[in-house]
Design a protein around this motif. Structure first.
Motif, PDB file in Angstrom:
ATOM      1  N   SER A  66       0.716  -1.212   0.021  1.00 16.67           N
ATOM      2  CA  SER A  66      -0.025  -0.048  -0.112  1.00 16.67           C
ATOM      3  C   SER A  66       0.873   1.401  -0.068  1.00 16.67           C
ATOM      4  CB  SER A  66      -1.004  -0.183   1.170  1.00 16.67           C
ATOM      5  OG  SER A  66      -0.157  -0.215   2.639  1.00 16.67           O
ATOM      6  N   GLU A  67       1.845   1.166   0.816  1.00 19.01           N
ATOM      7  CA  GLU A  67       2.977   2.603   0.624  1.00 19.01           C
ATOM      8  C   GLU A  67       3.675   2.495  -0.444  1.00 19.01           C
ATOM      9  OE1 GLU A  67       5.088  -0.821   3.223  1.00 19.01           O
ATOM     10  OE2 GLU A  67       2.844   0.074   3.191  1.00 19.01           O
ATOM     11  N   PRO A  68       3.838   3.753  -1.035  1.00 21.74           N
ATOM     12  CA  PRO A  68       4.629   3.661  -2.463  1.00 21.74           C
ATOM     13  C   PRO A  68       6.048   3.492  -2.075  1.00 21.74           C
ATOM     14  CG  PRO A  68       3.902   5.858  -1.641  1.00 21.74           C
ATOM     15  CD  PRO A  68       3.399   4.798  -0.663  1.00 21.74           C
ATOM     16  N   VAL A  69       6.651   2.973  -3.174  1.00 18.63           N
ATOM     17  CA  VAL A  69       8.218   2.727  -3.330  1.00 18.63           C
ATOM     18  C   VAL A  69       8.751   4.259  -3.459  1.00 18.63           C
ATOM     19  CG1 VAL A  69      10.192   1.644  -4.190  1.00 18.63           C
ATOM     20  CG2 VAL A  69       7.883   0.507  -3.735  1.00 18.63           C
ATOM     21  N   ALA A  70       9.779   4.554  -2.600  1.00 22.95           N
ATOM     22  CA  ALA A  70      10.465   5.982  -3.046  1.00 22.95           C
ATOM     23  C   ALA A  70      11.602   5.709  -3.977  1.00 22.95           C
ATOM     24  CB  ALA A  70      10.925   6.531  -1.679  1.00 22.95           C
ATOM     25  N   LEU A  71      11.017   5.560  -5.296  1.00 18.59           N
ATOM     26  CA  LEU A  71      12.112   5.291  -6.408  1.00 18.59           C
ATOM     27  C   LEU A  71      12.919   6.491  -6.492  1.00 18.59           C
ATOM     28  CD1 LEU A  71      12.711   2.654  -8.125  1.00 18.59           C
ATOM     29  CD2 LEU A  71      11.321   3.802  -9.897  1.00 18.59           C
ATOM     30  N   THR A  72      14.254   6.281  -6.858  1.00 20.00           N
ATOM     31  CA  THR A  72      15.112   7.322  -7.070  1.00 20.00           C
ATOM     32  C   THR A  72      14.843   7.923  -8.464  1.00 20.00           C
ATOM     33  OG1 THR A  72      17.070   6.257  -5.927  1.00 20.00           O
ATOM     34  CG2 THR A  72      17.592   8.034  -7.752  1.00 20.00           C
ATOM     35  N   PRO A  73      14.424   9.249  -8.423  1.00 19.24           N
ATOM     36  CA  PRO A  73      13.913   9.882  -9.750  1.00 19.24           C
ATOM     37  C   PRO A  73      14.786  10.009 -10.883  1.00 19.24           C
ATOM     38  CG  PRO A  73      14.385  11.514  -8.035  1.00 19.24           C
ATOM     39  CD  PRO A  73      14.606  10.048  -7.477  1.00 19.24           C
ATOM     40  N   PHE A  74      14.529   9.956 -11.872  1.00 25.24           N
ATOM     41  CA  PHE A  74      15.483  10.015 -13.145  1.00 25.24           C
ATOM     42  C   PHE A  74      15.798  11.550 -13.093  1.00 25.24           C
ATOM     43  CE2 PHE A  74      16.645  10.510 -17.686  1.00 25.24           C
ATOM     44  CZ  PHE A  74      17.308   9.331 -17.955  1.00 25.24           C
ATOM     45  N   PRO A  75      17.335  11.524 -13.312  1.00 24.81           N
ATOM     46  CA  PRO A  75      17.902  13.028 -13.292  1.00 24.81           C
ATOM     47  C   PRO A  75      17.354  14.031 -14.290  1.00 24.81           C
ATOM     48  CG  PRO A  75      19.475  11.498 -14.307  1.00 24.81           C
ATOM     49  CD  PRO A  75      18.267  10.571 -13.739  1.00 24.81           C
ATOM     50  N   ALA A  76      16.809  15.064 -13.747  1.00 23.15           N
ATOM     51  CA  ALA A  76      16.100  16.127 -14.509  1.00 23.15           C
ATOM     52  C   ALA A  76      16.950  16.462 -15.838  1.00 23.15           C
ATOM     53  CB  ALA A  76      15.626  17.286 -13.707  1.00 23.15           C
ATOM     54  N   LEU A 110      18.207   1.821  -6.609  1.00 21.85           N
ATOM     55  CA  LEU A 110      17.085   2.735  -6.755  1.00 21.85           C
ATOM     56  C   LEU A 110      15.889   2.689  -5.823  1.00 21.85           C
ATOM     57  CD1 LEU A 110      16.688   2.268 -10.849  1.00 21.85           C
ATOM     58  CD2 LEU A 110      18.218   4.277  -9.421  1.00 21.85           C
ATOM     59  N   MET A 111      15.811   1.544  -5.289  1.00 21.49           N
ATOM     60  CA  MET A 111      14.468   1.214  -4.376  1.00 21.49           C
ATOM     61  C   MET A 111      14.774   1.680  -3.031  1.00 21.49           C
ATOM     62  SD  MET A 111      12.918  -2.202  -5.977  1.00 21.49           S
ATOM     63  CE  MET A 111      11.595  -2.156  -5.046  1.00 21.49           C
ATOM     64  N   LEU A 112      16.169   1.924  -2.583  1.00 24.56           N
ATOM     65  CA  LEU A 112      16.371   2.389  -1.299  1.00 24.56           C
ATOM     66  C   LEU A 112      17.276   3.681  -1.337  1.00 24.56           C
ATOM     67  CD1 LEU A 112      18.111  -0.744   0.108  1.00 24.56           C
ATOM     68  CD2 LEU A 112      15.789  -0.062   0.560  1.00 24.56           C
TER      69      LEU A 112
END
Length: 436
Positions: free
Chosen positions: A179-189, A252-254
């Motif tokens: 239920s809680e979303p995974v704080a995935l590392t964002p793709f660099p802007a 990416l998931m941590l």
């Protein structure tokens, strides 16, 4: 030279396809993969791109080795290809440096295995040098029984070491299904950085070293013209895909900062998405992983000098085999030198030895890959793919740094006195093989 009768086909002593794949994958999946996500975490998505490039480059080089083996199965592996393309001296220099890098890297693998095992048996950590030496000679005893015994051990340890990798893969959809979303590392802007991708590619290549293992051990592989190409391609592709998924997921998931400072990123991932108790077992799997890799490279450290001896590039006694088909002199000498390295470096920390050996092994092996790609071009084998492999090897060697590359060249030249002595003491009448 060893008696040709000692090298006739003995199926019970040969490695079949499954064992050859286990040799390739087992030599690639070592103790380093359990630490690699920590090194790649700061690169984020650049690290994923680095994996993609490295896997592509490794597959190109693996394909070149596969084609060379299929067309020249009697060459005896990479050093034989180099000899046919460029002559005896380049072949010796490449083979000599590669052999040195193998038994020095084996020291690191043994130290890593003891380090992981000491988590469960603290007494081993209190006597690291003795424990490391004991482990080296236990694996040497396994290889004394022949390639078949080493291959069987390799299959078992590979199946065990795959468990933590498969565990991470299973946990990925479970994590995204919560239920809680995974704080995935964002793709660099700003998009990917060429410098960052190049930096991560050096690290990822080190994790893929070893795809040449089946080709190096060609004399101990059944039906090498068919088995080696299949084992090389299948082993490289399977390991590359596993690494890409597992290491990218951990990075990416941590939180990158937590992964970067973690001494056990696999355990951190399992603890985060499963629980603390299962995470404690990762150390045991890491120990088995290091042990299995040590076994595979111990096979290589014996077979490589034996192959050079059969080529007439080292004294003939390196190629003498026991009744199990094991080149015993080469095996015992390599393990004895590894033992001396442990004693001489017993004051260094595990991390210092690990880092130095990793960088040196990568640089030396890159010269081997570069030479094989150049040999393929010289012999007009798989030209487009060989050109890709050559460019990739040069690019990665440049990225490794001038200092390390120069050190590997010095290492190659250091063996030339032994080569000269071998040539002077060889029987008269030996002919120089033609250069393609």
């Amino acid at each position: 030279m060893s008696d040709p009768a000692n090298r006739h086909e003995r199926p019970r002593r040969k490695l079949g396809l499954s064992m050859a794949i286990a040799l390739v994958m087992g030599n690639m999946i070592g103790s380093g993969v359990f630490l690699l996500p920590a090194s790649l975490a700061p690169f984020g998505w650049n690290g994923v791109a680095g994996w993609a490039i490295t896997i592509g480059g490794a597959l190109a080089l693996a394909f070149v080795l596969a084609r060379l083996t299929a067309l020249h199965p009697d060459a005896g592996g990479p050093t034989g290809f180099v000899e046919r393309a460029f002559g005896r001296i380049p072949s010796f220099m490449i083979g000599w440096a590669y052999w040195v890098s193998v038994w020095t890297a084996n020291v690191t693998l043994a130290v890593a295995a003891v380090s992981f095992l000491s988590l469960f048996v603290p007494a081993l950590g209190q006597h690291t040098a003795l424990s490391t030496i004991a482990l080296i000679w236990i694996v040497t005893a396994i290889n004394w029984r022949g390639a078949r015994a080493a291959g069987q051990f390799q299959v078992v340890t590979l199946l065990i070491k795959l468990i933590p990798l498969v565990t991470v893969i299973i946990l990925i959809p479970i994590a995204f299904g919560r239920s809680e979303p995974v704080a995935l590392t964002p793709f660099p802007a700003d998009g990917l950085s060429l410098a960052a991708v190049s930096g991560s590619a050096i690290l990822t290549l080190w994790a893929l070293l070893g795809f040449e293992s089946a080709s190096v051990a060609a004399d101990k592989v059944a039906n090498p013209a068919v088995t080696i190409p299949r084992a090389t391609i299948v082993g490289t592709l399977a390991t590359g895909i596993l690494y890409l998924i597992v290491c990218s997921a951990i990075a990416l998931m941590l939180p990158a900062a937590e992964v970067a400072k973690s001494e056990a990123p696999f355990s951190l991932f399992v603890e985060t998405w499963w629980g603390r108790e299962p995470a404690l077992f990762i150390g045991a799997f890491a120990a088995v992983s290091a042990l299995g890799t040590l076994n595979g490279w111990t096979l290589i450290q014996a077979e490589l000098p034996a192959t050079l001896a059969r080529q007439g590039l080292l004294p003939s006694w390196f190629g003498r085999e026991n009744r199990h088909g094991t080149p015993t002199a080469a095996l015992l000498l390599s393990s004895a030198i590894a033992t001396a390295c442990v004693l001489l470096n017993s004051s260094k920390s595990t991390s210092e030895m690990f880092t130095f050996m990793a960088v040196l092994s990568t640089s030396v092996t890159l010269w081997l890959y570069l030479a094989c790609a150049a040999a393929a071009l010289r012999m007009r084998v798989a030209i487009p793919v060989a050109l890709i492999g050559l460019v990739y090897a040069v690019w990665t060697l440049w990225g490794a740094g001038i200092g390390v590359s120069a050190m590997s060249l010095i290492l190659m030249a250091a063996g030339l006195p032994l080569y000269a002595w071998t040539m002077l003491s060889a029987p008269a009448g030996r002919e120089e093989p033609p250069v393609a």
